[in-house]
Design an enzyme around this catalytic site. Structure first.
Site: not given
Length: 551
Positions: A476-477, A112-113, A176
């Site tokens: 993931n962050y 997804g980027g 998101c």
């Protein structure tokens, strides 16, 4: 990522691969590397046409930029890939891995980027980018309550695909819709129903992946150790997952959402303090997060803090009102605040706060928000005192970042920390995501550094209030402030600096899996899991040699 497809250069015949009509490169070594790599692709792929771009291809720039949402990693000086491959079938990825390994070229893989630090599409050494844009099918089996999703699909495409087949099935993943499935599943995946059903990775049943030798493996052939590692062990360390089999979960025909906004002058501080005690203990069907930011208090330029309470309840409004009156009366929820809708409509709502009659194909729009930003994360195990919150407000008023507080509890308290690499389970009250953004269009490095330094200052202030030994973070962050290696060649001890923060005690097992299945450390980045087998070729400290391998 845009929804329109780009035309691509098709690699078919060896003569075409070596033709100067395909791209212009200087004669000599570069030409040899390009030609040899492309020749290798042609003979290792089962297809005679691989969607392929070089820096001289007409659409190279648009393809590269299409899913970069953090513009800090989209500058003229940002390192660019030698090639971009947009595979349309599995053999294309196999060929890319085999040929990159043969010719000593590193690989980055992008779904997804949304990578916060750009590790999925930037490297400081020669590399190719495997962009999974074309691999995004969603196949739903309603009777079996399962689905197969290719890694290039977005969460919006996943939700839409489920809704096409059933309005009473869902999946616990992010808010998101432009986030890529592959990236999210490698790290965890949480959303509005994870307190009821756990993380995305808790509901993965199988996967198909290309390993460092170019083999395609499924759960049975890869074994439980590697299957464990790819469900939460972070992207870029173990291979390229082609597709995931997930367990779909039941959702009621009607869910209820609400949004309540309060500023400090309306008692927001006391509500946030009370929320810390209430939200993690609410029934599993209720998700109630807070967004905190500085806003204008009046037309005189004075500022205040706004707390936005966003919620989704797996049920009808009348039941939600009764629960909230019993558990969190102070918030003052009323029937006029509640909106009933289907679960799939709530996915649109949480993306854009759109009304219930909004078209569902909004979820298929891959266009991303783009900007300059820096993010960090924390996990909170004890409520922050009222005094601590008051000091936090003062600091937020200085700069104006956004903090998102996501409550845990529920199903998360029922799953062992070692069940998957994601360890932030029982005992966690909530997670904090910090994000600061700025207008970087003028290209001022000083401006960017100012905002980043301020966020780091806030992060230091929060240290007494969050998890300790280690101070944990969500993989993931991605946050390179936690430590990074040079080109993914860190030792076990060096990588432990961030590995323990992301994975706690699971870090050691991840190193074991990495060392067994990718001993040459082919899949790597600045925060990847190290291979002790690879590092064994170098001189290691005694602490690096103490890892006990039990597979």
């Amino acid at each position: 990522m845009g929804t329109s497809s780009c035309s691509s250069v098709l690699v078919s015949l060896i003569s075409l691969l070596l033709s100067s009509l395909m791209f212009s490169v200087s004669l000599g070594t570069s030409n040899s590397i390009h030609g040899n790599f492309l020749h290798c692709l042609s003979i290792n792929s089962q297809s005679n046409s691989i969607p392929f771009y070089t820096p001289n291809s007409l659409n190279y720039s648009s393809v590269l930029q299409s899913s970069i949402n953090n513009l800090r990693y989209s500058t003229p000086t940002t390192p660019k890939p030698l090639f971009i491959i947009r595979p349309s079938q599995d053999s294309h990825i196999q060929a890319a891995v085999i040929c990159s390994k043969k010719h000593g070229i590193e690989v980055r893989v992008r779904s997804g980027g949304h990578d916060y630090e750009g590790l999925s599409y930037v490297a400081d050494v020669p590399f190719i980018l495997i962009d999974l844009f074309n691999l995004r099918s969603v196949s739903v089996d309603v009777e079996d309550r399962t689905a197969w999703i290719q890694s290039g699909a977005t969460l919006g495409e996943l939700y839409y695909g489920i809704a096409e087949k059933s309005r009473t099935l869902g999946f616990p993943a992010g808010h998101c819709p432009t986030v890529g499935v592959g990236g999210q599943f490698f790290g965890g995946g949480y959303g509005t129903i994870f307190r009821k059903y756990g993380l995305s990775i808790d509901n993965i049943l199988d996967a198909r992946m290309v390993d460092a030798n170019g083999r395609i493996l499924d759960r049975e052939s890869m074994g439980e150790d590697l299957f464990w590692a790819i469900r939460g062990g972070g992207g870029g360390s173990f291979g390229v997952v082609l597709s995931w089999k997930i367990r779909l979960v039941p959702v009621p025909p009607i869910v209820t959402v609400f949004r309540i906004e309060k500023i400090l002058e309306q008692g927001a501080s006391a509500l946030v303090h009370r929320w810390q005690e209430v939200a993690p203990k609410l029934p599993n069907e209720i998700f109630l997060r807070i967004s905190l930011s500085a806003v204008d208090a009046n037309d005189k330029g004075e500022k205040t803090i706004k707390a936005i309470f966003d919620s989704m309840f797996l049920g009808v409004a009348k039941d939600l009102l009764v629960m909230m009156k019993e558990r969190f009366r102070e918030l003052g929820l009323e029937s006029k605040d509640c909106i009933e809708m289907s679960w799939i409509q709530s996915a649109v709502y949480f993306d854009r706060f759109a009304p219930p009659d909004s078209p569902l194909d909004i979820l298929l729009d891959r266009t991303q928000w783009k900007g300059y930003f820096k993010g960090k994360s924390d996990f909170v195990k004890e409520p922050i005192s009222q005094v601590g919150l008051e000091e936090l407000w003062k600091r937020l008023l200085e700069e104006g970042p956004t903090l998102i507080l996501t409550p845990f509890g529920g199903k998360m308290n029922e799953i062992s920390e070692s069940e998957t690499p994601f360890p932030h389970r029982n005992g966690t009250l909530y997670m904090i995501e910090y994000a600061v953004g700025w207008d970087g269009s003028q290209g001022s490095d000083e401006l960017s550094q100012k905002h980043i330094d301020w966020l780091r200052k806030l992060y230091r202030y929060m240290a007494p209030f969050v998890s300790k030994s280690p101070r944990a973070a969500y993989v993931n962050y991605r946050d390179l402030d936690l430590g990074q290696s040079k080109n993914g060649t860190s030792t076990y001890s060096q990588a432990r600096a961030w590995g323990r923060k992301y994975f706690k005690n699971n870090y050691e097992r991840l190193v074991q899996v990495k060392s067994k299945f990718d001993p040459e450390n082919f899949f790597r980045n600045e925060q990847s899991i190290p291979s002790i087998a690879y590092l064994g070729k170098k001189v290691e400290t005694s602490s690096d040699a103490q890892l006990n391998f039990v597979m």
